[in-house]
Design a protein around this motif. Structure first.
Motif, mmCIF file in Angstrom:
data_model
loop_
_atom_site.group_PDB
_atom_site.id
_atom_site.type_symbol
_atom_site.label_atom_id
_atom_site.label_comp_id
_atom_site.label_asym_id
_atom_site.label_seq_id
_atom_site.Cartn_x
_atom_site.Cartn_y
_atom_site.Cartn_z
ATOM 1 N N GLN A 207 0.834 -1.199 0.000
ATOM 2 C CA GLN A 207 0.000 0.000 0.000
ATOM 3 C C GLN A 207 0.873 1.254 0.000
ATOM 4 O OE1 GLN A 207 -3.445 0.262 2.390
ATOM 5 N NE2 GLN A 207 -4.025 -1.883 2.123
ATOM 6 N N LYS A 208 1.396 1.525 -1.185
ATOM 7 C CA LYS A 208 2.185 2.718 -1.456
ATOM 8 C C LYS A 208 1.985 3.025 -2.926
ATOM 9 C CE LYS A 208 6.375 0.076 -2.559
ATOM 10 N NZ LYS A 208 7.808 -0.123 -2.264
ATOM 11 N N PRO A 209 2.291 4.215 -3.382
ATOM 12 C CA PRO A 209 2.102 4.523 -4.809
ATOM 13 C C PRO A 209 2.853 3.528 -5.691
ATOM 14 C CG PRO A 209 2.508 6.520 -3.579
ATOM 15 C CD PRO A 209 2.738 5.390 -2.613
ATOM 16 N N THR A 210 2.109 2.827 -6.555
ATOM 17 C CA THR A 210 2.673 1.748 -7.363
ATOM 18 C C THR A 210 2.148 1.842 -8.786
ATOM 19 O OG1 THR A 210 2.697 0.305 -5.413
ATOM 20 C CG2 THR A 210 2.964 -0.755 -7.561
ATOM 21 N N ARG A 211 3.053 1.683 -9.755
ATOM 22 C CA ARG A 211 2.670 1.628 -11.163
ATOM 23 C C ARG A 211 2.715 0.175 -11.630
ATOM 24 N NH1 ARG A 211 3.481 6.126 -14.740
ATOM 25 N NH2 ARG A 211 3.764 8.076 -13.631
#
Length: 262
Positions: A207-211
């Motif tokens: 749960q962290k900014p991920t592409r």
């Protein structure tokens, strides 16, 4: 660290990764001329490559390898079995450009660590790569029939993924391919489906900014909209809502994605 998926699919695969010191190409699955065009489209020059990393010997990953190696005098990295399998296919590559990158090892180039890991595919010794720099992590994983717990351990918690979402099972089963080819694609040494890819994704994203770049889509047994919908629905059923912290992106057969920072 920055990257672009230059091409992705059965017609050819190539991924570009760079930082301020080094530049790498992972696979060269299109003609030399087409690879040069793709580089130009992201405003990059092959003369500055630090190396080409090979995943396996299938033609959609090495078609342009030999000519690029000879024209640009670029180092080529592959494991021993892959070298043996692709040697008859790529023509003569000078000994001083041939380097071994063993399975399940790490090579360091300045501030970038590149880790190799095994996948399950019908090739001599297929492997893909994880790039690490300053706490950031880029995972490249396609051409695998399934995603094992060992693979998940290698790719867990990346900031950016290029992740295979090859086919829709229904389209494949009803399609024009002979049963032998369908059986190969559906097998443990074939390619992962949209749904199976999404289940694996749900187990490795944090749960962290991920592409997440959906890649290696079959031109006959998948569609961009279908892949995105199937992956999104399956992720939601696993408790992950795309758009909250996970962003999904498309890739094309021979149109590069935007060059982005990991």
């Amino acid at each position: 660290m920055r990257f672009s998926v230059l091409a992705s699919g059965s017609s050819g695969n190539a991924i570009y990764v760079e930082n301020d010191e080094h530049a790498f190409l992972v696979d060269a699955g299109l003609s030399g001329r087409k690879m040069e065009e793709l580089f130009a489209s992201v405003d990059r020059n092959m003369k500055k490559l630090s190396g080409i990393l090979v995943t396996h010997e299938h033609s959609d990953h090495i078609k342009g390898l030999g000519i690029l190696a000879r024209k640009y005098n670029v180092p080529i990295y592959a494991n021993e079995k892959t070298w043996m399998a692709m040697d008859p296919l790529v023509g003569k590559i000078p000994l001083e450009q041939r380097f071994h990158f063993d399975m399940e090892t790490v090579k360091t180039f300045g501030s970038i660590d590149i880790q190799s890991f095994a996948v399950s595919h019908d090739a001599a010794d297929p492997m893909f790569y994880v790039f690490h720099e300053n706490g950031r992590k880029l995972v490249l994983i396609t051409d695998t029939g399934y995603v094992s717990d060992r693979m998940k351990g290698h790719i867990q918690g990346a900031d950016s993924f290029v992740f295979e979402s090859n086919h829709d099972v229904g389209m494949l089963q009803m399609g024009r391919y002979p049963w032998s080819v369908k059986r190969r694609i559906l097998s443990d040494v074939g390619h992962v489906s949209n749904e199976d890819a999404a289940v694996a994704m749900s187990e490795v994203v944090e749960q962290k900014p991920t592409r997440m770049y959906l890649s290696h889509l079959s031109k006959d047994n998948n569609m961009k909209d279908l892949a995105r919908m199937s992956v999104s629905q399956t992720l939601q059923s696993c408790g992950i809502v795309p758009g909250e912290f996970l962003q999904l992106y498309d890739t094309d057969a021979n149109k590069p994605t935007e060059l982005v920072t990991v």
